[in-house]
Each structure stands twice: as structure tokens, then as C-alpha cells.
Design a protein around this motif. Sequence first.
Motif, PDB file in Angstrom:
ATOM      1  N   ARG A 143      -3.940  13.846  -1.019  1.00 54.03           N
ATOM      2  CA  ARG A 143      -5.136  14.537  -1.529  1.00 54.03           C
ATOM      3  C   ARG A 143      -4.737  15.975  -1.812  1.00 54.03           C
ATOM      4  O   ARG A 143      -4.403  16.726  -0.910  1.00 54.03           O
ATOM      5  N   ALA A 144      -4.742  16.346  -3.077  1.00 48.41           N
ATOM      6  CA  ALA A 144      -4.369  17.698  -3.475  1.00 48.41           C
ATOM      7  C   ALA A 144      -5.562  18.623  -3.278  1.00 48.41           C
ATOM      8  O   ALA A 144      -6.628  18.409  -3.854  1.00 48.41           O
ATOM      9  N   VAL A 145      -5.370  19.641  -2.452  1.00 50.42           N
ATOM     10  CA  VAL A 145      -6.440  20.604  -2.178  1.00 50.42           C
ATOM     11  C   VAL A 145      -6.211  21.878  -2.979  1.00 50.42           C
ATOM     12  O   VAL A 145      -7.095  22.341  -3.685  1.00 50.42           O
ATOM     13  N   ASN A 146      -5.024  22.453  -2.869  1.00 54.17           N
ATOM     14  CA  ASN A 146      -4.651  23.645  -3.634  1.00 54.17           C
ATOM     15  C   ASN A 146      -3.524  23.269  -4.581  1.00 54.17           C
ATOM     16  O   ASN A 146      -2.423  22.947  -4.135  1.00 54.17           O
ATOM     17  N   VAL A 147      -3.798  23.317  -5.858  1.00 55.08           N
ATOM     18  CA  VAL A 147      -2.831  22.896  -6.866  1.00 55.08           C
ATOM     19  C   VAL A 147      -2.481  24.105  -7.732  1.00 55.08           C
ATOM     20  O   VAL A 147      -3.373  24.790  -8.223  1.00 55.08           O
ATOM     21  N   PRO A 148      -1.182  24.382  -7.916  1.00 50.22           N
ATOM     22  CA  PRO A 148      -0.800  25.527  -8.748  1.00 50.22           C
ATOM     23  C   PRO A 148      -1.147  25.282 -10.214  1.00 50.22           C
ATOM     24  O   PRO A 148      -1.325  24.144 -10.649  1.00 50.22           O
ATOM     25  N   ASN A 149      -1.225  26.379 -10.976  1.00 52.74           N
ATOM     26  CA  ASN A 149      -1.515  26.273 -12.407  1.00 52.74           C
ATOM     27  C   ASN A 149      -0.412  25.545 -13.155  1.00 52.74           C
ATOM     28  O   ASN A 149      -0.654  24.926 -14.177  1.00 52.74           O
ATOM     29  N   ILE A 181     -10.302  -1.668  -6.391  1.00 52.88           N
ATOM     30  CA  ILE A 181      -9.332  -0.586  -6.205  1.00 52.88           C
ATOM     31  C   ILE A 181      -8.031  -1.152  -5.642  1.00 52.88           C
ATOM     32  O   ILE A 181      -6.941  -0.796  -6.088  1.00 52.88           O
ATOM     33  N   ARG A 182      -8.130  -2.035  -4.671  1.00 50.68           N
ATOM     34  CA  ARG A 182      -6.937  -2.653  -4.085  1.00 50.68           C
ATOM     35  C   ARG A 182      -6.143  -3.405  -5.165  1.00 50.68           C
ATOM     36  O   ARG A 182      -4.917  -3.320  -5.222  1.00 50.68           O
ATOM     37  N   GLN A 183      -6.822  -4.142  -6.037  1.00 47.72           N
ATOM     38  CA  GLN A 183      -6.138  -4.880  -7.094  1.00 47.72           C
ATOM     39  C   GLN A 183      -5.413  -3.934  -8.053  1.00 47.72           C
ATOM     40  O   GLN A 183      -4.280  -4.201  -8.469  1.00 47.72           O
ATOM     41  N   VAL A 184      -6.047  -2.816  -8.385  1.00 46.22           N
ATOM     42  CA  VAL A 184      -5.426  -1.829  -9.267  1.00 46.22           C
ATOM     43  C   VAL A 184      -4.209  -1.211  -8.579  1.00 46.22           C
ATOM     44  O   VAL A 184      -3.156  -1.040  -9.192  1.00 46.22           O
ATOM     45  N   LEU A 185      -4.329  -0.889  -7.290  1.00 41.96           N
ATOM     46  CA  LEU A 185      -3.212  -0.325  -6.540  1.00 41.96           C
ATOM     47  C   LEU A 185      -2.030  -1.297  -6.498  1.00 41.96           C
ATOM     48  O   LEU A 185      -0.881  -0.902  -6.716  1.00 41.96           O
ATOM     49  N   LEU A 186      -2.300  -2.564  -6.250  1.00 38.51           N
ATOM     50  CA  LEU A 186      -1.219  -3.551  -6.205  1.00 38.51           C
ATOM     51  C   LEU A 186      -0.523  -3.681  -7.562  1.00 38.51           C
ATOM     52  O   LEU A 186       0.687  -3.845  -7.621  1.00 38.51           O
ATOM     53  N   LYS A 187      -1.287  -3.590  -8.632  1.00 41.04           N
ATOM     54  CA  LYS A 187      -0.698  -3.713  -9.967  1.00 41.04           C
ATOM     55  C   LYS A 187       0.057  -2.454 -10.377  1.00 41.04           C
ATOM     56  O   LYS A 187       1.183  -2.532 -10.867  1.00 41.04           O
ATOM     57  N   TRP A 188      -0.547  -1.266 -10.190  1.00 46.69           N
ATOM     58  CA  TRP A 188       0.002  -0.032 -10.742  1.00 46.69           C
ATOM     59  C   TRP A 188       0.735   0.833  -9.720  1.00 46.69           C
ATOM     60  O   TRP A 188       1.317   1.849 -10.083  1.00 46.69           O
ATOM     61  N   LYS A 189       0.696   0.491  -8.445  1.00 44.31           N
ATOM     62  CA  LYS A 189       1.448   1.156  -7.361  1.00 44.31           C
ATOM     63  C   LYS A 189       0.942   2.550  -7.010  1.00 44.31           C
ATOM     64  O   LYS A 189       1.034   2.967  -5.871  1.00 44.31           O
ATOM     65  N   VAL A 190       0.460   3.312  -7.956  1.00 42.43           N
ATOM     66  CA  VAL A 190      -0.090   4.649  -7.728  1.00 42.43           C
ATOM     67  C   VAL A 190      -1.397   4.732  -8.506  1.00 42.43           C
ATOM     68  O   VAL A 190      -1.443   4.372  -9.685  1.00 42.43           O
ATOM     69  N   VAL A 191      -2.448   5.189  -7.831  1.00 46.71           N
ATOM     70  CA  VAL A 191      -3.725   5.377  -8.517  1.00 46.71           C
ATOM     71  C   VAL A 191      -4.201   6.815  -8.315  1.00 46.71           C
ATOM     72  O   VAL A 191      -3.924   7.435  -7.295  1.00 46.71           O
ATOM     73  N   PHE A 192      -4.889   7.325  -9.301  1.00 45.84           N
ATOM     74  CA  PHE A 192      -5.404   8.685  -9.286  1.00 45.84           C
ATOM     75  C   PHE A 192      -6.921   8.649  -9.373  1.00 45.84           C
ATOM     76  O   PHE A 192      -7.483   7.897 -10.168  1.00 45.84           O
ATOM     77  N   PHE A 193      -7.558   9.476  -8.571  1.00 49.37           N
ATOM     78  CA  PHE A 193      -9.003   9.665  -8.613  1.00 49.37           C
ATOM     79  C   PHE A 193      -9.220  11.146  -8.903  1.00 49.37           C
ATOM     80  O   PHE A 193      -9.042  11.978  -8.019  1.00 49.37           O
TER      81      PHE A 193
END
Length: 160
Positions: A125-131, A36-48
Amino acid sequence: MSNKHIEVKQVAGFIGAEISGVDLSRPLHDDAVKEIRQVLLKWKVVFFRGQNIDHAAQIAFTARFGEVTYAHPHEDEPIEGFSEILPIDRSRYERRNGLRRSSYESRWHTDVTAVVNPPAASILRAVNVPNFGGDTQWTNLVAAYEGLSAPLRALARLLG
């Protein structure tokens, strides 16, 4: 791209990758954290996507990457019992500042980069996300710098 413990899918040209094959609500294997750290360093933003974690699990996950810092030295109070988490909540902002001319949602900011020892990364961390709407945008300053002409890069180095 497939690593030993995670799956990685690029989501844009210069920034962003989606990581799957990991459950952030459970303790992670050291190798998964390294990937995960390697992916973050390469892509700067990661989504789960599709993760179901609470405040404690967010802090536990964050701690796998280094010291977890106080939420924010210049913003609202953090969540009681979780001093590392700053809620980004329009209603809290409006209660503090009255009618909304600008807010968390409509202004450029950086996450605590002005402190003496800034954190290496931030977690949203998105908890409540609008449509619709509610988009968060990031920028890759490494790519922006590398895209400058040689004279502008030299000027940036001189001023930086």
C-alpha cells in the motif's frame, strides 16, 4: 473485462491488471472477493487506484483472502499495533543501516518466500509516493518458466 462486481483492465503483457469498481475501505461482498482472487491468480499483480485505506482496513481486506501473517521475520519491527504491516520507509532503513548503499528501493527481494509456510501473496500500500521514481517492479515467474526451452524447463524441474 467486466465481472459482476469489479472492472478489470490489463496493464501489461504478462503481468498486472487494474481493478476498479470496488471500495477497499468498506466490507466486500463474497462474490467481489472471489472475482478479485481470480484476477490475482491470472495476472499475479493487481492495482487498486485511488483507495483511501488505513492500516486496519488493509488488514481487514487482506484477511478476506486467508490468514494474515506477521510482517516479516527478518526485517525492521512492524508498525505498533499492526504486527502484519512492515513499513517500507527509507528513513527507517537509513537510521538502522547508516548511509545508503543499497536499500529497499534498490535491490531484488521476495516477500517472505523462504519461511516454512510462505504467504500466498503480499500487499503493498503506497502511502507517500514521489513525483518521479519510486517504481516497484514485479516479475511473472510462471511466464518466465513457460518461455524457457523444453531442455531448460526439464533442468529447472530437476533442480527445483
